[in-house]
Write a protein that holds these residues in place. Structure first.
Motif, mmCIF file in Angstrom:
data_model
loop_
_atom_site.group_PDB
_atom_site.id
_atom_site.type_symbol
_atom_site.label_atom_id
_atom_site.label_comp_id
_atom_site.label_asym_id
_atom_site.label_seq_id
_atom_site.Cartn_x
_atom_site.Cartn_y
_atom_site.Cartn_z
ATOM 1 N N ARG A 78 0.847 -1.190 0.000
ATOM 2 C CA ARG A 78 0.000 0.000 0.000
ATOM 3 C C ARG A 78 0.887 1.247 0.000
ATOM 4 N NH1 ARG A 78 -2.755 -3.521 -1.369
ATOM 5 N NH2 ARG A 78 -4.432 -4.549 -0.229
ATOM 6 N N VAL A 79 0.297 2.401 -0.295
ATOM 7 C CA VAL A 79 1.029 3.659 -0.274
ATOM 8 C C VAL A 79 0.273 4.663 0.582
ATOM 9 C CG1 VAL A 79 2.132 3.313 -2.509
ATOM 10 C CG2 VAL A 79 -0.094 4.458 -2.403
ATOM 11 N N ALA A 80 0.988 5.707 1.018
ATOM 12 C CA ALA A 80 0.402 6.775 1.825
ATOM 13 C C ALA A 80 0.814 8.117 1.245
ATOM 14 C CB ALA A 80 0.869 6.656 3.267
ATOM 15 N N LEU A 81 0.089 9.180 1.595
ATOM 16 C CA LEU A 81 0.464 10.512 1.138
ATOM 17 C C LEU A 81 1.827 10.881 1.708
ATOM 18 C CD1 LEU A 81 -2.856 12.559 1.515
ATOM 19 C CD2 LEU A 81 -1.851 11.647 -0.588
ATOM 20 N N ALA A 82 2.663 11.504 0.898
ATOM 21 C CA ALA A 82 3.961 12.002 1.360
ATOM 22 C C ALA A 82 3.751 13.419 1.869
ATOM 23 C CB ALA A 82 4.976 11.981 0.220
ATOM 24 N N GLN A 83 4.063 13.628 3.120
ATOM 25 C CA GLN A 83 3.872 14.939 3.734
ATOM 26 C C GLN A 83 5.225 15.595 4.024
ATOM 27 O OE1 GLN A 83 1.170 16.235 3.533
ATOM 28 N NE2 GLN A 83 -0.492 14.767 3.861
ATOM 29 N N PRO A 84 5.307 16.931 3.964
ATOM 30 C CA PRO A 84 4.211 17.892 3.753
ATOM 31 C C PRO A 84 3.904 18.172 2.285
ATOM 32 C CG PRO A 84 6.225 19.079 4.165
ATOM 33 C CD PRO A 84 6.581 17.614 4.268
ATOM 34 N N ALA A 85 4.561 17.448 1.369
ATOM 35 C CA ALA A 85 4.399 17.733 -0.059
ATOM 36 C C ALA A 85 2.947 17.637 -0.507
ATOM 37 C CB ALA A 85 5.267 16.790 -0.878
ATOM 38 N N ALA A 86 2.218 16.616 -0.014
ATOM 39 C CA ALA A 86 0.827 16.430 -0.443
ATOM 40 C C ALA A 86 -0.052 17.585 0.017
ATOM 41 C CB ALA A 86 0.290 15.104 0.082
ATOM 42 N N ASN A 87 0.060 17.958 1.285
ATOM 43 C CA ASN A 87 -0.760 19.062 1.798
ATOM 44 C C ASN A 87 -0.405 20.381 1.122
ATOM 45 O OD1 ASN A 87 -2.292 17.485 3.479
ATOM 46 N ND2 ASN A 87 -1.104 17.919 5.317
ATOM 47 N N ASP A 88 0.881 20.589 0.825
ATOM 48 C CA ASP A 88 1.278 21.802 0.106
ATOM 49 C C ASP A 88 0.640 21.830 -1.289
ATOM 50 O OD1 ASP A 88 2.797 22.638 2.222
ATOM 51 O OD2 ASP A 88 4.713 21.962 1.390
ATOM 52 N N PHE A 89 0.624 20.669 -1.942
ATOM 53 C CA PHE A 89 0.031 20.591 -3.279
ATOM 54 C C PHE A 89 -1.472 20.842 -3.223
ATOM 55 C CE2 PHE A 89 -1.831 18.077 -6.791
ATOM 56 C CZ PHE A 89 -1.282 18.773 -7.851
ATOM 57 N N PHE A 90 -2.159 20.228 -2.265
ATOM 58 C CA PHE A 90 -3.603 20.439 -2.128
ATOM 59 C C PHE A 90 -3.914 21.904 -1.824
ATOM 60 C CE2 PHE A 90 -3.768 15.808 -0.512
ATOM 61 C CZ PHE A 90 -3.819 15.340 -1.811
ATOM 62 N N ALA A 91 -3.071 22.537 -1.008
ATOM 63 C CA ALA A 91 -3.279 23.955 -0.695
ATOM 64 C C ALA A 91 -3.136 24.809 -1.948
ATOM 65 C CB ALA A 91 -2.283 24.409 0.372
ATOM 66 N N ALA A 92 -2.194 24.453 -2.818
ATOM 67 C CA ALA A 92 -2.011 25.194 -4.062
ATOM 68 C C ALA A 92 -3.224 25.038 -4.971
ATOM 69 C CB ALA A 92 -0.748 24.715 -4.773
ATOM 70 N N ILE A 93 -3.791 23.842 -5.008
ATOM 71 C CA ILE A 93 -5.003 23.616 -5.813
ATOM 72 C C ILE A 93 -6.153 24.458 -5.260
ATOM 73 C CG2 ILE A 93 -6.765 21.914 -6.437
ATOM 74 C CD1 ILE A 93 -4.253 21.522 -8.008
ATOM 75 N N ARG A 94 -6.321 24.454 -3.936
ATOM 76 C CA ARG A 94 -7.412 25.239 -3.335
ATOM 77 C C ARG A 94 -7.284 26.720 -3.645
ATOM 78 N NH1 ARG A 94 -6.299 22.071 1.202
ATOM 79 N NH2 ARG A 94 -5.219 23.814 2.211
ATOM 80 N N ALA A 95 -6.044 27.240 -3.611
ATOM 81 C CA ALA A 95 -5.820 28.676 -3.733
ATOM 82 C C ALA A 95 -5.676 29.139 -5.172
ATOM 83 C CB ALA A 95 -4.574 29.068 -2.936
ATOM 84 N N ASP A 96 -5.736 28.247 -6.132
ATOM 85 C CA ASP A 96 -5.516 28.610 -7.535
ATOM 86 C C ASP A 96 -6.475 29.706 -7.971
ATOM 87 O OD1 ASP A 96 -4.517 28.461 -10.157
ATOM 88 O OD2 ASP A 96 -6.157 27.132 -10.725
ATOM 89 N N ARG A 97 -5.934 30.699 -8.633
ATOM 90 C CA ARG A 97 -6.778 31.768 -9.164
ATOM 91 C C ARG A 97 -6.106 32.372 -10.393
ATOM 92 N NH1 ARG A 97 -4.669 33.696 -4.348
ATOM 93 N NH2 ARG A 97 -3.276 35.481 -4.492
ATOM 94 N N GLU A 98 -6.910 32.988 -11.207
ATOM 95 C CA GLU A 98 -6.385 33.603 -12.420
ATOM 96 C C GLU A 98 -5.522 34.796 -12.052
ATOM 97 O OE1 GLU A 98 -8.078 35.404 -16.642
ATOM 98 O OE2 GLU A 98 -9.416 34.905 -14.984
ATOM 99 N N ILE A 99 -4.343 34.909 -12.664
ATOM 100 C CA ILE A 99 -3.447 36.031 -12.396
ATOM 101 C C ILE A 99 -3.781 37.140 -13.382
ATOM 102 C CG2 ILE A 99 -1.036 36.728 -12.183
ATOM 103 C CD1 ILE A 99 -0.330 33.789 -11.817
ATOM 104 N N LYS A 100 -4.367 38.206 -12.891
ATOM 105 C CA LYS A 100 -4.837 39.257 -13.784
ATOM 106 C C LYS A 100 -3.813 40.368 -13.969
ATOM 107 C CE LYS A 100 -9.684 38.488 -12.619
ATOM 108 N NZ LYS A 100 -10.935 39.071 -12.091
ATOM 109 N N GLU A 101 -3.025 40.632 -12.933
ATOM 110 C CA GLU A 101 -2.097 41.750 -13.021
ATOM 111 C C GLU A 101 -0.938 41.442 -13.968
ATOM 112 O OE1 GLU A 101 -1.233 39.271 -9.354
ATOM 113 O OE2 GLU A 101 -2.971 40.315 -10.193
ATOM 114 N N GLU A 102 -0.456 42.479 -14.638
ATOM 115 C CA GLU A 102 0.674 42.325 -15.550
ATOM 116 C C GLU A 102 1.943 42.106 -14.732
ATOM 117 O OE1 GLU A 102 0.812 42.244 -18.856
ATOM 118 O OE2 GLU A 102 -1.380 42.321 -18.926
ATOM 119 N N PRO A 103 2.853 41.276 -15.220
ATOM 120 C CA PRO A 103 4.093 41.074 -14.490
ATOM 121 C C PRO A 103 4.904 42.360 -14.412
ATOM 122 C CG PRO A 103 4.217 40.090 -16.679
ATOM 123 C CD PRO A 103 2.789 40.494 -16.456
#
Length: 479
Positions: A327-352
């Motif tokens: 069996r396998v398990a989530l690798a932490q903290p990488a998994a939680n960091d990735f999930f947090a990035a998915i939750r926070a994803d938003r369109e970047i509107k401002e110009e660089p």
């Protein structure tokens, strides 16, 4: 085979020499590929002009899951998360794939969370291995009864116990990501989907002669259809090392080929193929009540900027599960960091912002050796995974010769800008990069001290994961 719903052995892992109906041994690892094909259509084209709109809507089976799932995570943005599930049900047209299993509970062997960033800026299909051990909540079934009490179990058992509702509840609790819709398919329409697309391109790294899967192909490129496509996706011993994770990688490459062909105009630009594909796909599709063809059309309209290069496939960060090597398990903290990035994803509107300073070397061009200078076991590996999540090339993970009181960043000749890039993502300490006498040219050393907190995560983008696949990549290069 036992009728116990927790009997989780897999048909394709059984002894092919056993006397049984030939179709019964066909792998159901293709489950979810119809979902992917339909999802590609959702993010790539408008169905407004499709004459059979009402017919398509009538093909789809809808299920009310919202009330049964219970408390839901909070939505942070307008990104969409669609859970793609595969069911091995033997009901209806699926009976020919194993009549002896007709009365057994359906299982899920494909679980993919399709995340669609706003405005067509990107999409990522996140695979959850079937053998991933996770906390499973007690779930409400369609008949109103509840499943067994909460427990730690393989992620696909949630579907066996409580269908799509329980799988949604399990993944939302695990990731804290709000799932907006789900799409569930069986394998009856798989060959029809592939044939409607005119076949799907694959590339084999070596000759394959797999009598169990009835797959016989020479190395190199092929366009597979029908039974041959089914044999390719169900082959276990003939390709790779036979592990679930290795097979997921091959499946992701196949999905990339599906998406690339559809998005490049090979399907979407051909009205005959598109009509055939939609008819075949929707006949084996179950969704939540809110995901109608009309909603799919709206989603498609909002994703007009999608291209194959913006669609990637990843597997959740995972590692060994100590109690059971199978069996396998989530690798932490990488998994939680990735999930947090998915939750926070938003369109970047401002110009660089334009910068007058010398440009930093991108993380993908920075080679890092990570050493643990503390007494905390596994610290180097945890930080290495965080850096890999940001795109850094981690070439060594180890223990420092002696403990340090403060984090150090040292670099070899010609790696001063690489060191600056690395220090820019470190938090919890004021880290200064210094040249290292005798250091390896072009390589940066991170020696972790007790003052280091975490690797900064970009709030406006989803980090790359090691081994991810983009839909427009060269399929032979991936093989």
């Amino acid at each position: 085979m036992s009728s116990n719903p927790m009997y989780m052995e897999y048909v394709d892992d059984a002894d092919y020499g056993e006397q049984s109906p030939p179709a019964r041994r066909r792998s159901w690892r293709i489950l979810g590929w119809v979902s992917i094909a339909l999802s590609v259509l959702m993010v790539a084209t408008s169905l407004t002009a499709y004459a059979g709109y009402r017919k398509l809507n009538g093909n789809i089976t809808h299920e009310d899951v919202d009330a049964a799932v219970g408390p839901r995570p909070k939505k942070l943005n307008t990104a969409l998360n669609i859970l793609l599930l595969g069911s091995d049900t033997r009901s209806g047209d699926n009976a020919k794939y194993g009549r002896a299993m007709k009365n057994e509970p359906a299982r899920a062997d494909t679980t993919i969370l399709l995340h669609l960033s706003p405005g067509g800026t990107g999409a990522v299909g996140i695979s959850f291995p079937r053998d991933l051990m996770v906390p499973r909540p007690s779930c409400k079934r369609k008949d109103g009864t509840r499943t067994a009490p909460a427990s730690v179990a393989m992620i696909n058992e949630a579907f066996t116990w409580g269908g799509a509702t329980c799988t949604i509840a399990t993944i939302e609790a695990l990731t804290n990501i709000k799932i907006d819709h789900f799409a569930q398919v069986d394998f009856a329409g798989f060959k029809g989907i592939v044939n409607a697309m005119g076949g799907v391109p694959i590339c084999l790294p070596k000759d394959v002669s797999d009598p169990q899967a009835k797959l016989y192909l020479k190395r190199g490129r092929h366009n597979v259809k029908g039974e041959q496509a089914l044999a390719y996706v169900r082959s276990r011993k003939g390709l790779g090392n036979g592990s679930d994770l290795d097979r997921i990688k091959r499946q992701q490459q196949f999905l990339g080929s599906v998406a690339n062909k559809a998005l490049s105009g090979g399907v979407l630009g051909n009205p005959v193929k598109l009509t055939s594909l939609l008819n075949a796909g929707t006949k084996s599709l179950t969704t939540d009540k809110a995901l109608s063809i009309g909603v799919m059309r709206q989603i498609a309209g909002s994703m007009q900027g999608m291209t194959a290069g913006k669609l990637r496939f990843v597997t959740v960060p995972n590692g060994a599960y100590a109690p059971d090597p199978n069996r396998v398990a989530l690798a932490q903290p990488a998994a939680n960091d990735f999930f947090a990035a998915i939750r926070a994803d938003r369109e970047i509107k401002e110009e660089p912002k334009k910068s007058t300073s010398a440009p930093k070397v991108p993380a993908s061009q920075v080679r890092v050796r990570v050493y643990n200078g503390t007494s905390i076991q596994g610290h180097a590996q945890r930080y290495a995974e965080q850096l890999q999540g940001q795109g850094f090339q981690v070439v060594t993970v180890g223990t420092a010769p002696q403990p340090v009181n403060a984090t150090k960043v040292l670099y070899g000749a010609g790696a001063d800008q690489q060191a600056a890039t690395l220090t820019g993502v470190l938090t919890g300490a004021s880290v200064t990069a210094k040249p290292r006498q005798g250091g390896t040219p072009g390589v940066v050393d991170l020696i972790i001290g007790p003052d280091l907190s975490a690797v900064k995560r970009k709030a406006t983008s989803i980090p790359k994961l090691q081994g991810e696949i983009r839909a427009n990549q060269n399929i032979c290069k991936q093989a």
